[in-house]
Enzyme design. Sequence first.
Site, mmCIF file in Angstrom:
data_model
loop_
_atom_site.group_PDB
_atom_site.id
_atom_site.type_symbol
_atom_site.label_atom_id
_atom_site.label_comp_id
_atom_site.label_asym_id
_atom_site.label_seq_id
_atom_site.Cartn_x
_atom_site.Cartn_y
_atom_site.Cartn_z
ATOM 1 N N GLU A 239 0.851 -1.196 0.000
ATOM 2 C CA GLU A 239 0.000 0.000 0.000
ATOM 3 C C GLU A 239 0.877 1.233 0.000
ATOM 4 O O GLU A 239 1.975 1.227 0.549
ATOM 5 C CB GLU A 239 -0.882 0.035 1.264
ATOM 6 C CG GLU A 239 -1.991 -0.971 1.230
ATOM 7 C CD GLU A 239 -2.846 -0.937 2.495
ATOM 8 O OE1 GLU A 239 -2.611 -0.093 3.374
ATOM 9 O OE2 GLU A 239 -3.738 -1.790 2.590
ATOM 10 N N LYS A 241 2.265 4.609 1.286
ATOM 11 C CA LYS A 241 2.355 5.197 2.632
ATOM 12 C C LYS A 241 2.205 6.706 2.488
ATOM 13 O O LYS A 241 3.074 7.374 1.933
ATOM 14 C CB LYS A 241 3.678 4.857 3.307
ATOM 15 C CG LYS A 241 3.727 5.413 4.737
ATOM 16 C CD LYS A 241 4.916 4.900 5.503
ATOM 17 C CE LYS A 241 4.842 5.152 6.988
ATOM 18 N NZ LYS A 241 4.479 6.493 7.389
ATOM 19 N N ARG A 246 -3.457 10.009 10.908
ATOM 20 C CA ARG A 246 -4.266 8.801 11.040
ATOM 21 C C ARG A 246 -5.589 9.127 11.710
ATOM 22 O O ARG A 246 -5.609 9.697 12.800
ATOM 23 C CB ARG A 246 -3.490 7.791 11.882
ATOM 24 C CG ARG A 246 -4.194 6.503 12.208
ATOM 25 C CD ARG A 246 -3.537 5.383 11.474
ATOM 26 N NE ARG A 246 -3.874 4.077 11.900
ATOM 27 C CZ ARG A 246 -2.961 3.142 12.220
ATOM 28 N NH1 ARG A 246 -1.680 3.450 12.232
ATOM 29 N NH2 ARG A 246 -3.344 1.925 12.502
ATOM 30 N N ARG A 261 -4.650 8.982 16.408
ATOM 31 C CA ARG A 261 -3.783 7.911 16.878
ATOM 32 C C ARG A 261 -3.370 8.143 18.326
ATOM 33 O O ARG A 261 -3.067 7.226 19.051
ATOM 34 C CB ARG A 261 -2.589 7.918 15.918
ATOM 35 C CG ARG A 261 -1.413 7.167 16.327
ATOM 36 C CD ARG A 261 -0.411 7.284 15.194
ATOM 37 N NE ARG A 261 0.907 6.914 15.671
ATOM 38 C CZ ARG A 261 1.968 6.801 14.899
ATOM 39 N NH1 ARG A 261 1.879 7.059 13.611
ATOM 40 N NH2 ARG A 261 3.124 6.458 15.394
ATOM 41 N N GLU A 291 -5.927 7.480 6.360
ATOM 42 C CA GLU A 291 -4.980 8.588 6.477
ATOM 43 C C GLU A 291 -5.626 9.832 5.872
ATOM 44 O O GLU A 291 -6.075 9.805 4.717
ATOM 45 C CB GLU A 291 -3.689 8.199 5.730
ATOM 46 C CG GLU A 291 -2.518 9.086 6.024
ATOM 47 C CD GLU A 291 -1.809 8.762 7.362
ATOM 48 O OE1 GLU A 291 -2.300 7.926 8.142
ATOM 49 O OE2 GLU A 291 -0.761 9.377 7.601
ATOM 50 N N PHE A 332 -7.793 2.402 4.988
ATOM 51 C CA PHE A 332 -7.035 1.151 4.837
ATOM 52 C C PHE A 332 -7.376 0.073 5.862
ATOM 53 O O PHE A 332 -6.870 -1.028 5.765
ATOM 54 C CB PHE A 332 -5.518 1.419 4.830
ATOM 55 C CG PHE A 332 -5.001 2.214 5.999
ATOM 56 C CD1 PHE A 332 -4.835 1.632 7.243
ATOM 57 C CD2 PHE A 332 -4.667 3.545 5.834
ATOM 58 C CE1 PHE A 332 -4.350 2.366 8.311
ATOM 59 C CE2 PHE A 332 -4.184 4.299 6.908
ATOM 60 C CZ PHE A 332 -4.023 3.696 8.151
ATOM 61 N N ARG A 408 4.209 -2.529 17.451
ATOM 62 C CA ARG A 408 4.949 -2.730 16.199
ATOM 63 C C ARG A 408 5.342 -4.191 16.172
ATOM 64 O O ARG A 408 6.419 -4.548 16.620
ATOM 65 C CB ARG A 408 6.199 -1.855 16.169
ATOM 66 C CG ARG A 408 5.897 -0.390 16.218
ATOM 67 C CD ARG A 408 7.130 0.471 16.053
ATOM 68 N NE ARG A 408 6.845 1.847 16.423
ATOM 69 C CZ ARG A 408 6.347 2.753 15.575
ATOM 70 N NH1 ARG A 408 6.124 2.443 14.318
ATOM 71 N NH2 ARG A 408 6.097 3.970 15.987
ATOM 72 N N LYS A 414 7.157 -0.742 7.002
ATOM 73 C CA LYS A 414 7.209 0.458 6.158
ATOM 74 C C LYS A 414 8.542 0.516 5.426
ATOM 75 O O LYS A 414 9.581 0.196 6.002
ATOM 76 C CB LYS A 414 6.944 1.716 6.960
ATOM 77 C CG LYS A 414 7.854 1.898 8.133
ATOM 78 C CD LYS A 414 7.431 3.063 9.005
ATOM 79 C CE LYS A 414 8.238 3.062 10.276
ATOM 80 N NZ LYS A 414 7.840 3.979 11.281
#
Length: 559
Positions: A239, A241, A246, A261, A291, A332, A408, A414
């Site tokens: 996707e 970025k 967010r 976020r 986003e 997303f 994470r 990313k």
Amino acid sequence: MLYSSLVEIYEKMEATTKKLEKRDILAAFFKNAKGSLYKAVHLSMGIVPTGEAEIGVAQKMMIRVICQTYGIEEGSIMKKFKDLGDLGSVAEYFAEHRRQKSFSKKELTIDMVFDNIRLLPKIEGKGSVEKKISLVSELLSSASPKESLYIVRTVLSNMRIGVAHGVVRDAIAFAFNKDPKEVEHAWHLTSDFGRVAEMAKEGDLRAHVQLFRPMNVMLAERAPNLEEALRTFENPAVEVKLDGFRAIIHKKGGRIKIFSRRLEDVTVQFPDLLSWAKDCLRAEECIVEGEVLAVDPKTRQPRPFQHLSRRIQRKYEIEKMVKEIPIRIDLFELVHLDGSDYMKEPLRRRWSELKKIVQEKPGHFQLIDHIETKDLKEAEKFYRHALAIGEEGVVIKNLDAHYQPGRRVGFWLKVKPIMEPLDLVVVGAEWSEGKRAKTLGSLILAARDGKKFLETGRMASGLIEKKSKENPDLPTLEELTKILKPLVIEEQGKIVKIKPQVVVEVGYEEIQKSPKYPTGYALRFPRLLRMRIDEKKPEDANTVKDIEKLFSQQKRFKR
Ligand code: AMP
């Protein structure tokens, strides 16, 4: 439960630096907290949750509280404040040296302290300052010196005894016999340790994301490059970025809220997004993520992030901002749909359900650019395109992975150019083929080494046929040829040597060691960012030493 028992905990916590001891002290306290557990957990961290509102008592007001409570002149308070450096200690001092003993002294409970502080942000309008002052003063009048110290610090949200997140998590787990990992997971979904402690006590930590309560979102890890990222997953999605903000949209019937976020409620700032969500989300009940980007009103293409940040911060004249700074959202994620929690579902399913419920309004409310491929060439093309249109990079996602809030965990990787751009000198070029045979195509770039220029790579990305709307300063191939042709000093087949005069700013993904070039280094995915003809001379260009340094920094930077 008496507030004095909490004060004992504060003192004990302050007396030790050992994490395990801190955990045990807190755990014992939580076990005893009985009906006040929720409040006890928050107060132990020096917090009274007030939602979006702020407590609204700053130092100046607190000084008036202390004046009123102890009947002291402001001058004396300021003097003590200078000595002690903390208004909590000032209150403690005057409580100890109180002239009039308070007759109405009642023993403070955790409930009383918590409830009075929680009322503060709700007091508004005429006379609100006086009302706030008497609410805090009421607490201080009944408080012992030590209690005064901690009440003042809690009201000012400056507790000064560090109770780390991990210690509270482990204390809850230890007190109620739970796995700290489960406690952490529940915290990510609720972002409220008070509630998590109650759930742990009741024995059920199976937290679900809840409509209209903010949650901690899933995060991405950094991958060193596209190839490795693709290789990590059996079934990857790629996707774009986007560099925006967010937004997490909660919807139930006609009610919609938008969270950030950072768990803030930003609904008021985005009435446009709210109305699109009403029209375009075809579900009775859902939580979706995307986003948000500031866009050009005509092309609906992204504008730099600083425009958007003005929108996020502004809480008045919203309609004006909506017109001045138009936005769009690229969606997303889907984590909740019509009563079902989708966090345990694989991304493949979440994405396919998201597609079903989003009625796109192109340029306003749309799905993110998403392809599903393991093919490096295809992914590279997608990545290059993302960079060429000014996006940050790509996110490679594991289509088989569930949604892991707040962590994470490596289900999202990313890939973006991590390095600062280099200023390099054009020392050669190659004539293009076919229709474009009259223009120079890829450029040969060099870095400075003393008075010499050493080749360090070739660049074709960012060289464009037609003027770009997003980046009008970028020359077309034709314009570039006009600049470079007079500087040609030698031709060998299609390759030309160019007098080192033109400096260009080059972006790239990473620096690699390479025996192919005399510098010993090559750039991965180099692309033209801008011409620096008017600003830089070849002697200002980056040196081979700079590249060496960046290469070693990059090794440290990679995770
Ligand atoms: P970072 O802040 O660098 O860790 O990157 C994560 C952030 O990238 C997320 O919180 C999103 O705001 C943003 N983002 C942009 N595009 C995407 C995407 N396609 N998928 C997930 N996050 C994205």
